[in-house]
Design a protein around this motif. Structure first.
Motif, mmCIF file in Angstrom:
data_model
loop_
_atom_site.group_PDB
_atom_site.id
_atom_site.type_symbol
_atom_site.label_atom_id
_atom_site.label_comp_id
_atom_site.label_asym_id
_atom_site.label_seq_id
_atom_site.Cartn_x
_atom_site.Cartn_y
_atom_site.Cartn_z
ATOM 1 N N TYR A 1 0.805 -1.040 0.020
ATOM 2 C CA TYR A 1 -0.060 -0.106 -0.082
ATOM 3 C C TYR A 1 0.750 1.243 0.205
ATOM 4 C CZ TYR A 1 -3.777 -3.215 1.346
ATOM 5 O OH TYR A 1 -4.503 -4.217 1.341
ATOM 6 N N THR A 2 0.314 2.334 -0.480
ATOM 7 C CA THR A 2 0.943 3.711 -0.523
ATOM 8 C C THR A 2 0.076 4.617 -0.153
ATOM 9 O OG1 THR A 2 0.376 4.270 -2.891
ATOM 10 C CG2 THR A 2 2.420 2.894 -2.526
ATOM 11 N N GLN A 3 0.675 5.846 0.263
ATOM 12 C CA GLN A 3 -0.143 6.802 0.664
ATOM 13 C C GLN A 3 -1.127 7.515 -0.298
ATOM 14 O OE1 GLN A 3 -0.614 9.051 3.354
ATOM 15 N NE2 GLN A 3 1.136 8.177 4.684
ATOM 16 N N TRP B 1 -1.335 -1.008 7.683
ATOM 17 C CA TRP B 1 0.036 -1.414 6.920
ATOM 18 C C TRP B 1 1.083 -0.505 6.679
ATOM 19 C CZ3 TRP B 1 3.078 -0.395 2.926
ATOM 20 C CH2 TRP B 1 4.008 -1.282 2.176
ATOM 21 N N LEU B 2 0.575 0.805 6.508
ATOM 22 C CA LEU B 2 1.411 1.792 6.206
ATOM 23 C C LEU B 2 2.071 2.328 7.601
ATOM 24 C CD1 LEU B 2 -0.938 4.103 3.982
ATOM 25 C CD2 LEU B 2 1.121 3.115 3.459
ATOM 26 N N ASN C 1 4.921 -0.263 8.570
ATOM 27 C CA ASN C 1 5.868 -0.422 7.735
ATOM 28 C C ASN C 1 6.487 1.158 7.580
ATOM 29 O OD1 ASN C 1 6.269 -3.039 6.124
ATOM 30 N ND2 ASN C 1 4.168 -2.452 6.385
ATOM 31 N N LYS D 1 5.330 4.109 6.955
ATOM 32 C CA LYS D 1 5.050 4.938 6.002
ATOM 33 C C LYS D 1 3.962 5.958 6.369
ATOM 34 C CE LYS D 1 6.490 1.547 2.395
ATOM 35 N NZ LYS D 1 7.046 2.183 1.498
ATOM 36 N N MET D 2 3.534 5.765 7.710
ATOM 37 C CA MET D 2 2.578 6.981 8.078
ATOM 38 C C MET D 2 2.474 6.899 9.738
ATOM 39 S SD MET D 2 -1.544 6.517 7.612
ATOM 40 C CE MET D 2 -2.713 7.478 8.537
#
Length: 185
Positions: free
Chosen positions: A113-115, A149-150, A153, A155-156
Motif C-alpha cells: 500500500y502507498t499513501q 500496513w502503512l 511499515n 510510511k504513516m
C-alpha cells in the motif's frame, strides 16, 4: 510405507489455483497457496515447480512468465533417459519467482500500500455522498487495513489516522456519527 501425497490439480479442475493479473497484490497469495500444494503433493524439483506455477495462468500471463530467463536458463542434461524428474535448470524456483514479482509493481509486500492508495480510498468514499451503513463499514475496514500496513511499515504516523479517516466523510455526517456512536479508529 504408504505414500499419502496428493496430486497437483489439473488445469481446468475446480480446485486449481487462479490468479488475475489485474490483482497484483494477490500474487504473493497465489505463490503461497501454490507452495502449500507443492508441500502437500511433494513437488520438490525446481523445474516442476515452475511448470506447475505457469500451468494455472491465462495464456498471455503464462507466455510472459515463461519468457523470463530464469524460467529455463541453461539446462543440465539428465543422467539417464529413465530419470523420472525433468532436467535440472541453472536457476532455482525461488530466483525465478523473485523475477516474476519484479514484473508487477505493487506485488511485493514492501509495496503493498502507498499513501496514494489511502488518498484514493478517501476521495472515492467522499465522492459518493451520504453513505449507507454497509458502504461506511466497507470504507472503515479498507481504511483500517491500509493505515495499519502503512503505519507498521513506517510510511504513516498513527497520530494522523483519525484526521485522515475524517477526510473521507462529509462534515455533516461526521458530527452525526460522532454523536450517535463511538468509532474505533
Amino acid at each position: 510405507m504408504e505414500d499419502n501425497a496428493r496430486l497437483m490439480p489439473t488445469c481446468g479442475h475446480h480446485t486449481m489455483l487462479k490468479w488475475d493479473e489485474e490483482k497484483v497484490r494477490e500474487l504473493a497469495q497465489y505463490f503461497q497457496e501454490l507452495e502449500y500444494l507443492f508441500q502437500d503433493c511433494r513437488v520438490n524439483n525446481d523445474r516442476q515447480k515452475k511448470d506447475y506455477a505457469v500451468q494455472y495462468l491465462t495464456y498471455n500471463t503464462r507466455e510472459t512468465w515463461m519468457s523470463v530467463k530464469e524460467y529455463e536458463g541453461e539446462f543440465t542434461p539428465a543422467a539417464t533417459r529413465d530419470e523420472p524428474e525433468p532436467a535440472a535448470c541453472t536457476y532455482t524456483y525461488e530466483e525465478w519467482k523473485a523475477e516474476i514479482f519484479k514484473l508487477y509493481s505493487g506485488s511485493e509486500s514492501k509495496d503493498r500500500y502507498t499513501q496514494n492508495d489511502l488518498e484514493k480510498l478517501i476521495a472515492n468514499f467522499l465522492s459518493k455522498g451520504t453513505p449507507s451503513r454497509a458502504s461506511f463499514s466497507q470504507y472503515h475496514h479498507k481504511f483500517q487495513k491500509i493505515v495499519k500496513w502503512l503505519a507498521d511499515n513506517g510510511k504513516m504516523e498513527r497520530s494522523s489516522e483519525k484526521e485522515k479517516f475524517q477526510c473521507g466523510i462529509p462534515s455533516t455526517l461526521w458530527w452525526k456519527t460522532c454523536l450517535t456512536q463511538e468509532i474505533g479508529i
